[in-house]
Design an enzyme around this catalytic site. Structure first.
Site: not given
Ligand code: IVH
Length: 695
Positions: A54, A105-106, A137, A158, A195, A335, A433, A447
């Site tokens: 780094d 969209s779908l 999907k 979106r 996505e 779906k 206990c 506890c």
């Protein structure tokens, strides 16, 4: 006078020439630096395989920033300072930006009847034979990546489909999104759509690690959304947990493509991650089978999906059907049924976990989600009861979060049920206990009796024998409960020193089982250093941190002699974790336990593995069911021997271990001429090594 003038002009000329030379030289240097940084970026972001530290990388980047600031006319908007520089800026977020073409969209269907009626039937009426691209999907957040001349210039959510939020700065942290595309003939302008999501594994890590400002997310999608919204003061590392998969393109300056399959192939060629499960089918039945297969087997995928997407493959044919205002007519989302179920809360029990925290467990009328019967769910801690405003008799929504863990996501209070609601009584003393419970700053009850509390001791011993710790499968959780309940063991050393006398006091434990356990415990256990560290159960030291520590300290002794400065030098170990470690190793009792454990355990250090053993550094893949050894055990043993276990076959694989019903990996291995070993042979080889070789 003239001489003086001439001298003056010569000096001026030299100065100008020097300036030109310097500029030329600097330009070359800047170009070279950009090239070097880009190649490191490529390795880091695309190959996932950084080859620079780094601070060295930062040095190069600072050098480039300095030069570009000194000579602004040499600046370039595609310079890595403009892209990767974002790594060092704070997150700027939520500026709106237009998509070049709308992100639609779908349309959804949830059953075969509708699939046929709403999608295939209208299509078949117009074109009689077509092939379809069947995709998964992905259940995440849609994102539009804009590349100009191969350089990533923006990432937009979106939004309303026309304008989204510019989240470029955050997206640059996601490792599998390339900042620069690979390959030749790149389009000048290309929008890539896909996505962003979080894998099931990373989702667990996220909820465990509290990287997320102590928020617990109920599912992977809400986790992505939630984190993108957290924004302020967020730990940048959190975006390393995200992944990206592309499913198509938006705007492109030329029309390159004939079909969807070609688009996905090209994206892959550009270095963009795409999904390997995509299939092209013309037969309706094959498409339905694709759906059924993934509906049944989606739990095997590393990420969540909520259905499949079916798209007409041919782009000309897609255009015949076109779009409605909100979705294409040439594609449909088929779906899976909802993962949520409504039920009734019957009662809440309270348990004490390994760390002493009081955990409420909700018991409800059994519901079946994706074939699994569920009747209880953890409520994590008492704050969750308040957050949900939960009462006995409530109608509750159960979801299988991250596809696995059941969770109450909602309480539905109706007029009818409101009178019947009964308060949940929060205990004041430990249900195990009886000691008085204490409150942490955040109101969580716990506890304080540590391993003197039987519930904590049981939970710890179960952790101790678990796969990622000592891995003792012969001693089950039920046996641990019985041994602790009868006061037969008080700690992990007692567990490894179990004898015939003690075991014979346990009810319903036959002679055969006792013999098996004793035979197993007679041998010294071989445990890798990371797993040994994990087995100690130090608060907040999970398997990931144990791995990191095991690489930092050469031996257990080194680790036990550590101090705050050394611990804080380890990247990703914070102050709280360091203090927990110091607190643990400071206690004499713990050191005593470790010393006694070492009489029964041999720790395997990464550099102690004999390079002479047959499996050392071999790349190994396993396929098929194993009969005599569990897969986990086999992987464990091979890893102790220094083997590298992969999931997929490649030309670089050295060995394929084959069990019953092997997958297509076997054919691939034959094709690549890879050594194939069956289960009997592998057990024989492992036994030989265990008998003749010291690790
Ligand atoms: S295609 C113009 N393919 O699902 C059509 N979308 O519910 C664009 N999604 O907004 C979408 N996986 O974000 C397509 N394989 C896939 C997908 C997919 C997930 C998302 C996408 C879309 C949402 C609609």
């Amino acid at each position: 006078m003239e001489k003086k003038n001439l001298k003056f002009h010569i000096i001026r000329l030299i100065k100008i020439l020097y300036k030109i030379y310097k500029l030329f030289y600097l330009k070359k240097k800047i170009i070279k630096l950009r090239k070097i940084i880009n190649s490191y970026n490529y390795r880091y972001y695309i190959l996932n395989n950084s080859n620079i530290l780094d601070y060295q990388y930062d040095k190069l980047l600072t050098q480039l920033i300095k030069l570009e600031n000194l000579y602004p006319y040499l600046q370039d908007k595609y310079s890595p300072t403009q892209l990767v520089g974002a790594k060092y800026k704070s997150f700027v977020f939520f500026k709106k930006k237009n998509h070049k073409i709308p992100m639609l969209s779908l349309n959804n269907v949830f059953n075969e009847n509708d699939l046929f009626k709403k999608f295939f039937f209208p299509i078949n009426k117009i074109i009689n034979k077509s092939s379809f691209c069947c995709e998964l999907k992905f259940d995440g957040i849609a994102i539009n990546l804009l590349y100009k001349n191969g350089y990533l210039v923006s990432a937009i959510t979106r939004g309303d489909g026309i304008i989204g939020e510019n989240i470029t700065q955050n997206i640059l942290q996601i490792k599998n999104i390339p900042h620069i595309l690979k390959g030749k003939n790149l389009p000048k302008i290309l929008e890539i759509r896909g996505e962003i999501f979080i894998t099931k594994k990373n989702f667990k890590l996220l909820n465990q690690k509290k990287l997320n400002q102590n928020k617990l997310f109920s599912n992977t999608r809400s986790a992505v959304l939630g984190i993108l919204k957290l924004n302020k003061n967020i730990n940048k590392k959190i975006f390393n947990l995200f992944n990206f998969l592309s499913y198509g393109i938006g705007f492109i300056n030329k029309n390159f493509f004939l079909n969807q399959q070609e688009i996905l192939k090209k994206l892959k060629y550009y270095g963009i991650p795409t999904c390997k499960h995509t299939k092209i089918y013309s037969s309706y039945y094959k498409i339905v089978n694709f759906y059924k297969y993934f509906k049944k087997n989606r739990h095997l995928l590393p990420y969540n999906i909520d259905g499949i997407v079916i798209k007409i493959n041919n782009i000309k044919k897609q255009n015949i059907f076109g779009y409605t205002n909100h979705a294409p007519k040439w594609a449909i989302a088929y779906k899976f049924p909802s993962q949520e179920k409504l039920t009734l809360l019957k009662k809440v029990n309270f348990q004490i976990g390994r760390t002493g925290i009081l955990t409420p467990i909700a018991n409800f009328n059994t519901v079946n989600i994706n074939g699994v019967n569920i009747s209880f769910a953890t409520l994590y801690n008492i704050n969750e009861i308040k957050r949900l405003n939960l009462k006995i008799g409530d109608n509750i929504v159960i979801q299988r979060c991250g596809d696995v863990i059941p969770k109450i996501t909602n309480v539905i209070i109706s007029k009818k049920s409101i009178k019947k609601r009964k308060n949940i009584l929060i205990p004041k003393i430990c249900p195990s206990c009886n000691s008085i419970l204490k409150k942490k700053k955040n109101n969580i009850l716990y506890c304080t009796s540590e391993l003197f509390c039987k519930a904590q001791l049981k939970a710890y011993l179960k952790h101790f024998i678990s796969r990622n710790a000592i891995n003792i499968s012969f001693i089950g959780e039920k046996l641990i409960d019985k041994l602790v309940d009868k006061d037969l063991i008080k700690n992990s050393v007692d567990l490894l020193n179990l004898n015939n006398f003690t075991l014979s006091k346990v009810e319903n434990l036959g002679n055969k089982s006792i013999k098996k356990i004793l035979k197993f415990l007679k041998k010294k256990q071989k445990v890798t250093f990371n797993k040994f560290l994990f087995s100690l159960g130090i608060p907040e030291i999970g398997i990931v941190t144990s791995n990191i520590i095991s690489f930092f300290f050469k031996t257990l002794e080194d680790f036990l002699n550590t101090n705050l400065i050394k611990l804080q030098n380890i990247t990703s170990i914070g102050e709280k974790t360091s203090l927990n470690i110091l607190n643990y190793i400071k206690k004499k009792h713990n050191i005593n336990i470790i010393q006694n454990l070492l009489k029964k355990i041999d720790i395997i250090y990464p550099n102690n593995i004999s390079e002479k053993n047959f499996f050392y550094q071999k790349k190994i893949v396993i396929t098929g069911k194993l009969k005599f050894i569990t897969r986990h055990n086999l992987v464990n043993q091979l890893m102790i021997l220094g083997a590298i276990i992969n999931t997929n076959i490649s030309k670089k694989t050295n060995i394929l271990i084959v069990g019953i019903n092997p997958s297509s990996k076997l054919l691939k291995a034959i094709k690549f001429n890879i050594k194939i070993i069956n289960e009997n042979k592998i057990i024989y080889l492992l036994n030989q090594i265990n008998n003749f070789e010291k690790y």
